[in-house]
Design a protein around this motif. Structure first.
Motif, PDB file in Angstrom:
ATOM      1  N   SER A   1       0.840  -1.192   0.000  1.00  0.00           N
ATOM      2  CA  SER A   1       0.000   0.000   0.000  1.00  0.00           C
ATOM      3  C   SER A   1       0.876   1.242   0.000  1.00  0.00           C
ATOM      4  CB  SER A   1      -0.950   0.014   1.200  1.00  0.00           C
ATOM      5  OG  SER A   1      -0.229  -0.001   2.418  1.00  0.00           O
ATOM      6  N   GLU A   2       0.382   2.290  -0.666  1.00  0.00           N
ATOM      7  CA  GLU A   2       1.091   3.558  -0.785  1.00  0.00           C
ATOM      8  C   GLU A   2       0.135   4.691  -0.455  1.00  0.00           C
ATOM      9  OE1 GLU A   2       3.852   3.572  -4.421  1.00  0.00           O
ATOM     10  OE2 GLU A   2       2.121   2.406  -5.076  1.00  0.00           O
ATOM     11  N   SER A   3       0.689   5.881  -0.223  1.00  0.00           N
ATOM     12  CA  SER A   3      -0.151   7.054   0.053  1.00  0.00           C
ATOM     13  C   SER A   3       0.597   8.299  -0.392  1.00  0.00           C
ATOM     14  CB  SER A   3      -0.493   7.132   1.540  1.00  0.00           C
ATOM     15  OG  SER A   3       0.678   7.032   2.349  1.00  0.00           O
ATOM     16  N   TYR A   4      -0.178   9.260  -0.933  1.00  0.00           N
ATOM     17  CA  TYR A   4       0.433  10.451  -1.506  1.00  0.00           C
ATOM     18  C   TYR A   4      -0.519  11.645  -1.403  1.00  0.00           C
ATOM     19  CZ  TYR A   4       3.357   6.950  -3.775  1.00  0.00           C
ATOM     20  OH  TYR A   4       4.194   5.892  -4.007  1.00  0.00           O
ATOM     21  N   PRO A   5       0.046  12.874  -1.405  1.00  0.00           N
ATOM     22  CA  PRO A   5      -0.787  14.016  -1.747  1.00  0.00           C
ATOM     23  C   PRO A   5      -1.366  13.765  -3.143  1.00  0.00           C
ATOM     24  CG  PRO A   5       1.326  14.735  -0.875  1.00  0.00           C
ATOM     25  CD  PRO A   5       1.445  13.261  -1.118  1.00  0.00           C
TER      26      PRO A   5
END
Length: 295
Positions: A207-211
């Motif tokens: 899993s990844e997360s970004y603006p």
């Protein structure tokens, strides 16, 4: 039902209870005109990021968020708020010990009588939001609900949105998803980071997360037909097209972002079940990180 799922399901009622503490939280978190630092580790760090953005956006004063292990007493703050569910996390305690004298220190915790209490002049105790699960769900969302109310936001819709998220269909079939991307903007960037962490903790999944807008600056390259791109809050709708062009499933809804996080938590638990994992006993994790001198 496992304990983590029960705690996820309890969130709307716990939020309602927390909002009765709005006046107390306003005194300790709003502090108009003060320069404030918020610290935490893991989930609490992501909550700190959310609160810092919310406080500044509310016009209450300059607010920074720092991972507790990276705190250095280089800037002057009027107030340092430390978030720690257990009140025992080594890095949080070490950071508070470094805070210069004369700085007001506030502890936000779920357990009374812990070491953090001796290092703070004030405490916000959310013992009704404590959890037996290692994986945090209701404590961080309760801290955020209370902070938002303290900053003057109208949250009369929140519990209803949370209950709707508990009965809503999952954003995708967990059997088809191998990769998740969470996107946010403003204060929901911290929520995106937290959602991605929940997937890693509970389901050991990629899993990844970004603006949100940064999704197009490289991360989209690894999205495919086994990806879920989940957007929090007011993410530009065009990013759904970007995700779909890579073959990914995209998801957004118009519920409160905390309710959206409830849905993401539910998906993490469903993905864990699909993989034959017990979210109550996540791999290599403990309720609190207490480091020894040898580490």
């Amino acid at each position: 039902m496992n304990a983590t799922s029960e705690e996820i399901a309890s969130q709307p009622a716990v939020w309602e209870q927390a909002l009765t503490l709005t006046a107390e939280a306003r005194d300790q978190l709003a502090a108009p005109g003060e320069r404030v630092l918020i610290i935490g580790c893991g989930t609490s760090w992501f909550v700190a990021q959310c609160i810092a953005e919310l406080r500044e956006s509310a016009g209450l004063g300059e607010t920074d968020a720092v991972c507790a292990s990276e705190y250095r007493p280089r800037r002057r703050y009027d107030r340092v708020v430390a978030i720690s569910r257990s009140g025992t996390s080594t890095e949080v305690l070490d950071a508070l010990r470094q805070v210069p004298q004369g700085t007001h220190r506030v502890a936000v915790t779920a357990v009374p009588g812990m070491p953090i209490d001796d290092l703070a002049e004030a405490r916000i105790l959310l013992d009704f939001a404590d959890e037996s699960s290692v994986v945090q769900t209701r404590f961080p969302t309760t801290v955020l609900a209370l902070a938002r109310a303290a900053f003057g936001e109208d949250l009369t819709h929140l519990a209803d949105d949370g209950r709707a998220a508990l009965s809503a269909a999952l954003p995708a079939d967990p059997a088809t998803i191998e990769h998740l991307v969470f996107l946010g903007t403003g204060w929901t960037v911290g929520l995106a980071h937290e959602a991605a962490l929940k997937v890693r903790e509970a389901a050991q999944a990629y899993s990844e997360s970004y603006p949100a807008m940064d999704f197009r600056h490289g991360p989209v390259a690894v999205a495919n037909e086994h990806s879920l791109v989940f957007s929090f809050g007011g993410v530009p709708a065009g990013l759904d097209d970007v995700g779909r062009s890579a073959g990914a499933t995209t998801y957004r809804d118009d519920r409160d972002p905390l309710a959206q996080l409830v849905l993401a938590q539910r998906f993490a638990i469903a993905l864990a079940a699909q993989r034959g994992l017990d979210p109550d006993h996540p791999r290599l994790l403990t309720r609190s990180v207490v480091l020894t001198d040898a580490v």
